[in-house]
Design a protein around this motif. Structure first.
Motif, short mmCIF file in Angstrom:
data_model
loop_
_atom_site.label_atom_id
_atom_site.label_comp_id
_atom_site.label_asym_id
_atom_site.label_seq_id
_atom_site.Cartn_x
_atom_site.Cartn_y
_atom_site.Cartn_z
N VAL A 93 -6.40 2.16 -10.29
CA VAL A 93 -7.27 3.18 -9.71
C VAL A 93 -6.72 4.56 -10.08
N LYS A 142 -13.80 -4.57 -6.84
CA LYS A 142 -14.21 -3.25 -7.33
C LYS A 142 -15.21 -2.61 -6.37
N ILE A 152 -13.33 -1.34 -3.30
CA ILE A 152 -12.60 -0.09 -3.60
C ILE A 152 -13.57 1.08 -3.64
N ASP A 204 -14.58 1.97 -0.12
CA ASP A 204 -13.52 2.65 0.61
C ASP A 204 -13.35 4.10 0.15
N SER A 258 -3.97 -1.95 -7.43
CA SER A 258 -4.70 -2.49 -6.28
C SER A 258 -5.18 -3.91 -6.57
N ASN A 267 -6.67 -4.16 -10.13
CA ASN A 267 -7.31 -2.88 -10.46
C ASN A 267 -6.31 -1.75 -10.63
N ALA A 310 -6.51 2.48 -1.94
CA ALA A 310 -7.32 3.54 -2.56
C ALA A 310 -7.57 4.67 -1.57
N THR A 367 -6.03 -3.97 -2.03
CA THR A 367 -7.41 -3.60 -1.70
C THR A 367 -7.69 -3.87 -0.23
N THR A 423 0.84 -1.20 0.00
CA THR A 423 0.00 0.00 0.00
C THR A 423 0.87 1.25 0.00
N LEU A 459 -11.84 3.28 -12.20
CA LEU A 459 -11.21 1.97 -12.25
C LEU A 459 -11.07 1.51 -13.69
#
Length: 274
Positions: free
Chosen positions: A134, A223, A226, A229, A149, A132, A159, A154, A89, A181
């Motif tokens: 983002v 998805k 995300i 979040d 991600s 993903n 995100a 995730t 992250t 996305l």
């Protein structure tokens, strides 16, 4: 796949095909795209627009594919900056000194899955083959962000971490962010064991709504998580967008780690302030 929907636009220039988000294309100061597997020089299982999978392709091919990416963005490879993604992250604030890192000169950083900058002319690049992409844009502060991600990123909240990073480094307000996305695994294609699903449930009971069980396996909507979040971090619902495309469902158009059983190339997401 259609050439244009409310969720995405498919562009074709000769053999080259790539996608953009209409919600971001309306900003003339912004360039962005998500590549397909079509338009490069690679062959075999990495045919043809491959940005990684080094063990299955040549360095010369990959270098030329990055040159084609730069041409598509109307820039040069020396202006690209690539992540060193390892499903973390970690997010790096990119400066003038980072131009070309990971493309035309070595990276002096590691374990970076997100990039953010307010420097014009630098193109942020991440690699994807089911995970993903983002996209983030603050049109008020003129700041861009791009994150890779996968399920680990995730789960770790990369995100929402990007929303915080943009606020900390550039004073961005979450309510100003336009997010989107790229193509990635849909829920029906992200099949996991119970222990992986439980890690999401342990983090938040909210995540239970993004999973269903069939037999002894779980199917998780990354998805959806995300999106959840980002909205929880203050991004307005109307400013979240999703191309709505699954890489495994469209293996004719995209590289998919699951769909191609590991024998595949890597696509790129890219974003640049003009």
């Amino acid at each position: 796949m259609r050439a244009f929907t409310e969720q995405y636009q498919l562009h074709q220039e000769g053999e080259r095909k790539y996608l953009t988000l209409p919600a971001l294309s309306c900003y003339p100061e912004l360039q962005h795209l998500f590549t397909t597997r079509h338009g490069g020089v690679s062959s075999g299982c990495t045919a043809s627009w491959n940005f990684g999978a080094w063990s299955m392709d040549s360095e010369a091919n990959i270098r030329r594919n990055y040159e084609i990416l730069a041409e598509t963005l109307d820039t040069v490879p020396e202006q690209l900056v690539r992540t060193d993604q390892t499903h973390t992250t970690n997010i790096r604030a990119v400066t003038e000194e980072d131009r070309g890192k990971g493309i035309t000169r070595p990276k002096d950083y590691s374990d970076v899955d997100g990039l953010v900058t307010n420097v014009k002319g630098i193109a942020l690049v991440t690699g994807h083959a089911d995970c993903n992409a983002v996209f983030f844009y603050d049109p008020v502060k003129q700041v861009i962000g791009l994150a890779h991600s996968g399920w680990r990123g995730t789960l770790g909240g990369i995100a929402a971490g990007m929303v915080r990073k943009m606020a900390e480094c550039y004073g961005c307000a979450s309510g100003d962010l336009i997010t989107g996305l790229g193509p990635a695994l849909c829920q029906d294609c992200f099949e996991v064991d119970a222990d992986v699903a439980q890690r999401f449930f342990d983090k938040s009971t909210d995540y239970q709504q993004f999973a269903y069980m069939r037999g002894m396996r779980y199917y998780v909507d990354l998805k959806g998580i995300i999106r959840h979040d980002l909205l929880s971090a203050g991004v307005p619902e109307a400013q979240f967008h999703d191309m709505g495309l699954c890489t495994k469902c469209h293996t004719d158009m995209f590289f998919s780690h699951r769909g191609h059983h590991g024998k595949r190339g890597i696509m790129a997401a890219a974003m640049m302030l003009v």
